[in-house]
Write an enzyme that holds these catalytic residues in place. Structure first.
Site, PDB file in Angstrom:
ATOM      1  N   THR A   8       6.446  79.826-100.391  1.00 32.26           N
ATOM      2  CA  THR A   8       7.746  80.487-100.351  1.00 32.26           C
ATOM      3  C   THR A   8       8.448  80.332-101.688  1.00 32.26           C
ATOM      4  OG1 THR A   8       9.728  80.723 -99.024  1.00 32.26           O
ATOM      5  CG2 THR A   8       9.106  78.500 -99.580  1.00 32.26           C
ATOM      6  N   GLY A  52      17.731  74.252 -97.761  1.00 32.26           N
ATOM      7  CA  GLY A  52      16.633  75.203 -97.777  1.00 32.26           C
ATOM      8  C   GLY A  52      15.327  74.454 -97.884  1.00 32.26           C
ATOM      9  N   SER A 131       6.218  78.198-104.061  1.00 39.07           N
ATOM     10  CA  SER A 131       5.195  78.801-104.914  1.00 39.07           C
ATOM     11  C   SER A 131       5.772  79.723-105.987  1.00 39.07           C
ATOM     12  CB  SER A 131       4.184  79.557-104.071  1.00 39.07           C
ATOM     13  OG  SER A 131       4.841  80.540-103.302  1.00 39.07           O
TER      14      SER A 131
END
Length: 179
Positions: A8, A52, A131
């Site tokens: 992500t 997050g 990523s």
């Protein structure tokens, strides 16, 4: 054996007194898109804290729950809660196996928490994980330098869109929260 859901891009930006934290919505299993609208950003502490995650979804949910417990246990002190979570994460046999990272933010602080015991406060007001993190971080640093008139939210959205154009594990289904 099925591969874990991962990969992500999550980015937080502190700019002109505003914090924005955003993520894409893609979850993958190996080289397959498993879901395109995962919500990887959470609002905690009655709207005073954002969190997050990147990494294994189940592991990340466990860590966010633990972080929220620490946050409540330390009276909303973000840095103290982050440090205590990092200590537990590194020392606890169960937590040590969790494969995820967190970005947490309050009105005044932006931190990255990792399972190696790191609690990092970025120098430039930009924190990114996942990523596509280096693509998003590069875009954010450039935006802060060359487009300071943008809001933190606008910078997060543009940084994530740039990462999604480059990183195959990042999509354009964005969730962005601000403080």
């Amino acid at each position: 054996m099925q591969q874990p859901i991962h990969a992500t891009t999550v980015i937080g930006i502190y700019h002109n007194g505003q914090i924005a934290l955003g993520a894409d919505g893609q979850a993958t299993m190996g080289n397959t898109i498993a879901k395109s609208n995962v919500r990887k950003v959470r609002v905690l502490a009655g709207g005073k804290v954002l969190a997050g995650f990147a990494g294994s979804t189940a592991d990340a949910f466990t860590l966010i729950e633990r972080f929220e417990e620490k946050l409540n246990g330390y009276g909303g002190n973000l840095k103290r809660a982050a440090i205590e979570l990092a200590k537990d994460w590194r020392m606890d046999r169960f937590l040590r196996r969790l494969e995820a990272m967190l970005i947490v933010a309050s009105k005044d602080d932006l931190l990255i928490i990792s399972g190696t015991g790191d609690v990092l406060e970025p120098d430039n007001g930009v924190a990114s994980i996942g990523s596509g993190s280096m693509f998003a971080q590069s875009a954010a640093v450039a935006l802060k330098k060359h487009a300071p008139h943008l809001t933190a939210e606008e910078m997060v959205r543009e940084s994530l869109n740039i990462a999604a154009d480059i990183c195959i594990y990042t999509n354009h289904n964005l969730v962005v929260e601000t403080l």
